[in-house]
Motif scaffolding. Structure first.
Motif, PDB file in Angstrom:
ATOM      1  N   GLU A 116       0.779  -1.382   0.117  1.00  0.00           N
ATOM      2  CA  GLU A 116      -0.026  -0.120  -0.017  1.00  0.00           C
ATOM      3  C   GLU A 116       0.617   1.343  -0.056  1.00  0.00           C
ATOM      4  O   GLU A 116       2.032   1.217   0.572  1.00  0.00           O
ATOM      5  CB  GLU A 116      -0.972   0.088   1.079  1.00  0.00           C
ATOM      6  CG  GLU A 116      -2.020  -1.030   1.147  1.00  0.00           C
ATOM      7  CD  GLU A 116      -3.017  -0.740   2.367  1.00  0.00           C
ATOM      8  OE1 GLU A 116      -2.882  -0.207   3.349  1.00  0.00           O
ATOM      9  OE2 GLU A 116      -3.941  -2.147   2.460  1.00  0.00           O
ATOM     10  N   GLU A 125       0.453  -5.547 -11.477  1.00  0.00           N
ATOM     11  CA  GLU A 125      -0.764  -5.037 -11.506  1.00  0.00           C
ATOM     12  C   GLU A 125      -1.093  -3.933 -10.266  1.00  0.00           C
ATOM     13  O   GLU A 125      -0.432  -4.004  -9.169  1.00  0.00           O
ATOM     14  CB  GLU A 125      -1.731  -6.140 -11.055  1.00  0.00           C
ATOM     15  CG  GLU A 125      -3.327  -5.862 -11.021  1.00  0.00           C
ATOM     16  CD  GLU A 125      -4.152  -6.950 -10.775  1.00  0.00           C
ATOM     17  OE1 GLU A 125      -4.220  -7.813 -11.710  1.00  0.00           O
ATOM     18  OE2 GLU A 125      -4.322  -7.359  -9.662  1.00  0.00           O
ATOM     19  N   HIS A 173      -3.554  -1.371  -8.339  1.00  0.00           N
ATOM     20  CA  HIS A 173      -5.176  -1.072  -7.906  1.00  0.00           C
ATOM     21  C   HIS A 173      -4.835   0.456  -7.117  1.00  0.00           C
ATOM     22  O   HIS A 173      -3.943   0.800  -6.862  1.00  0.00           O
ATOM     23  CB  HIS A 173      -5.617  -1.885  -6.828  1.00  0.00           C
ATOM     24  CG  HIS A 173      -5.586  -3.301  -6.999  1.00  0.00           C
ATOM     25  ND1 HIS A 173      -6.246  -4.244  -6.488  1.00  0.00           N
ATOM     26  CD2 HIS A 173      -4.870  -4.163  -7.866  1.00  0.00           C
ATOM     27  CE1 HIS A 173      -6.056  -5.593  -6.898  1.00  0.00           C
ATOM     28  NE2 HIS A 173      -5.136  -5.222  -7.812  1.00  0.00           N
ATOM     29  N   THR A 232     -12.594   1.275  -6.523  1.00  0.00           N
ATOM     30  CA  THR A 232     -11.050   0.909  -6.932  1.00  0.00           C
ATOM     31  C   THR A 232     -11.156   0.491  -8.414  1.00  0.00           C
ATOM     32  O   THR A 232     -11.865  -0.309  -9.021  1.00  0.00           O
ATOM     33  CB  THR A 232     -10.680  -0.545  -6.057  1.00  0.00           C
ATOM     34  OG1 THR A 232     -10.623   0.086  -4.689  1.00  0.00           O
ATOM     35  CG2 THR A 232      -9.059  -0.954  -6.485  1.00  0.00           C
ATOM     36  N   VAL A 233     -10.132   1.080  -9.075  1.00  0.00           N
ATOM     37  CA  VAL A 233      -9.790   0.764 -10.593  1.00  0.00           C
ATOM     38  C   VAL A 233      -8.561  -0.218 -10.194  1.00  0.00           C
ATOM     39  O   VAL A 233      -7.577   0.014  -9.534  1.00  0.00           O
ATOM     40  CB  VAL A 233      -9.532   2.028 -11.404  1.00  0.00           C
ATOM     41  CG1 VAL A 233     -10.638   2.604 -11.467  1.00  0.00           C
ATOM     42  CG2 VAL A 233      -8.219   2.560 -10.939  1.00  0.00           C
ATOM     43  N   VAL A 234      -8.610  -1.280 -11.236  1.00  0.00           N
ATOM     44  CA  VAL A 234      -7.581  -2.277 -11.160  1.00  0.00           C
ATOM     45  C   VAL A 234      -6.927  -1.994 -12.750  1.00  0.00           C
ATOM     46  O   VAL A 234      -7.448  -2.175 -13.649  1.00  0.00           O
ATOM     47  CB  VAL A 234      -8.085  -3.515 -11.058  1.00  0.00           C
ATOM     48  CG1 VAL A 234      -7.037  -4.724 -11.447  1.00  0.00           C
ATOM     49  CG2 VAL A 234      -8.538  -3.979  -9.888  1.00  0.00           C
ATOM     50  N   PRO A 246      -3.898  -3.605 -15.074  1.00  0.00           N
ATOM     51  CA  PRO A 246      -3.099  -4.700 -15.327  1.00  0.00           C
ATOM     52  C   PRO A 246      -1.847  -4.098 -16.207  1.00  0.00           C
ATOM     53  O   PRO A 246      -1.976  -2.840 -16.633  1.00  0.00           O
ATOM     54  CB  PRO A 246      -3.908  -5.661 -16.417  1.00  0.00           C
ATOM     55  CG  PRO A 246      -4.875  -4.843 -16.987  1.00  0.00           C
ATOM     56  CD  PRO A 246      -5.372  -3.779 -15.950  1.00  0.00           C
ATOM     57  N   TYR A 262      -2.149   0.734  -4.493  1.00  0.00           N
ATOM     58  CA  TYR A 262      -1.886  -0.400  -3.902  1.00  0.00           C
ATOM     59  C   TYR A 262      -1.363  -1.457  -4.935  1.00  0.00           C
ATOM     60  O   TYR A 262      -2.044  -1.685  -6.101  1.00  0.00           O
ATOM     61  CB  TYR A 262      -3.265  -1.099  -3.330  1.00  0.00           C
ATOM     62  CG  TYR A 262      -3.106  -2.515  -2.639  1.00  0.00           C
ATOM     63  CD1 TYR A 262      -2.140  -2.641  -1.463  1.00  0.00           C
ATOM     64  CD2 TYR A 262      -3.576  -3.557  -3.574  1.00  0.00           C
ATOM     65  CE1 TYR A 262      -1.944  -4.078  -1.185  1.00  0.00           C
ATOM     66  CE2 TYR A 262      -3.449  -4.916  -3.077  1.00  0.00           C
ATOM     67  CZ  TYR A 262      -2.629  -5.208  -1.734  1.00  0.00           C
ATOM     68  OH  TYR A 262      -2.498  -6.306  -1.532  1.00  0.00           O
ATOM     69  N   ALA A 263      -0.423  -2.051  -4.984  1.00  0.00           N
ATOM     70  CA  ALA A 263       0.198  -3.298  -5.601  1.00  0.00           C
ATOM     71  C   ALA A 263       0.268  -4.671  -4.904  1.00  0.00           C
ATOM     72  O   ALA A 263       0.890  -4.656  -4.170  1.00  0.00           O
ATOM     73  CB  ALA A 263       1.509  -2.766  -6.223  1.00  0.00           C
ATOM     74  N   PRO A 264      -0.792  -5.342  -5.297  1.00  0.00           N
ATOM     75  CA  PRO A 264      -0.896  -6.954  -4.734  1.00  0.00           C
ATOM     76  C   PRO A 264       0.586  -7.734  -5.157  1.00  0.00           C
ATOM     77  O   PRO A 264       0.613  -8.480  -4.421  1.00  0.00           O
ATOM     78  CB  PRO A 264      -2.059  -7.526  -5.101  1.00  0.00           C
ATOM     79  CG  PRO A 264      -2.215  -6.792  -6.455  1.00  0.00           C
ATOM     80  CD  PRO A 264      -1.755  -5.339  -6.456  1.00  0.00           C
ATOM     81  N   THR A 271       5.321  -4.467  -8.729  1.00  0.00           N
ATOM     82  CA  THR A 271       4.844  -3.763 -10.049  1.00  0.00           C
ATOM     83  C   THR A 271       5.819  -2.710 -10.140  1.00  0.00           C
ATOM     84  O   THR A 271       6.374  -2.313  -9.495  1.00  0.00           O
ATOM     85  CB  THR A 271       3.368  -3.523  -9.620  1.00  0.00           C
ATOM     86  OG1 THR A 271       2.609  -4.332  -9.530  1.00  0.00           O
ATOM     87  CG2 THR A 271       2.985  -2.593 -10.712  1.00  0.00           C
TER      88      THR A 271
END
Length: 128
Positions: free
Chosen positions: A38, A57, A59, A70-72, A74, A90-92, A95
């Motif tokens: 985050e 990716e 977010h 939230t926009v995602v 890719p 935020y990057a899960p 990235t």
């Protein structure tokens, strides 16, 4: 001035949430950053913020008049956060992103939550 390979620029540092300025266009910096986890809620009062996902990716949570969403993004996606919109990237997964902002724009905006230790509050660093 010589061409800059983004892959080379990104391999020149390891820090996350600590962008490097790869070039300037008029009064704008083109920055690359490695991100994971985050960032923080923040607002840029006077400028939009452009994101391009190079790898991974991203977010972006947004607080808009109609509510929170939230926009995602890719790999290969672009998105512009409008000025005055509170947002939290935020990057899960690890990235790599490219960001376009006016020179001197702080990574934590004009108003923000407390800055965590893993976020570099900067206007961008020069490439090594």
């Amino acid at each position: 001035m010589e061409p800059i390979l983004l892959e080379t620029a990104l391999s020149s540092f390891t820090e996350t949430w600590s962008p490097r300025i790869v070039t300037s266009v008029n009064d704008y910096d083109v920055r690359v950053a490695k991100v994971e986890g985050e960032h923080l809620w923040h607002v840029h009062d006077h400028t939009d913020e452009f994101f391009l996902v190079l790898n991974g990716e991203l977010h972006i949570a947004l607080r808009e008049p109609a509510g929170e969403r939230t926009v995602v993004l890719p790999r290969g996606a672009v998105f512009t956060v409008p000025r005055g919109t509170e947002h939290k990237p935020y990057a899960p997964v690890p990235t790599e992103i490219l960001v376009l902002e006016p020179t001197g724009t702080s990574t934590v905006g004009d108003r923000h939550d407390e800055v965590p230790d893993h976020v570099d509050a900067t206007t961008g660093h020069a490439l090594a």
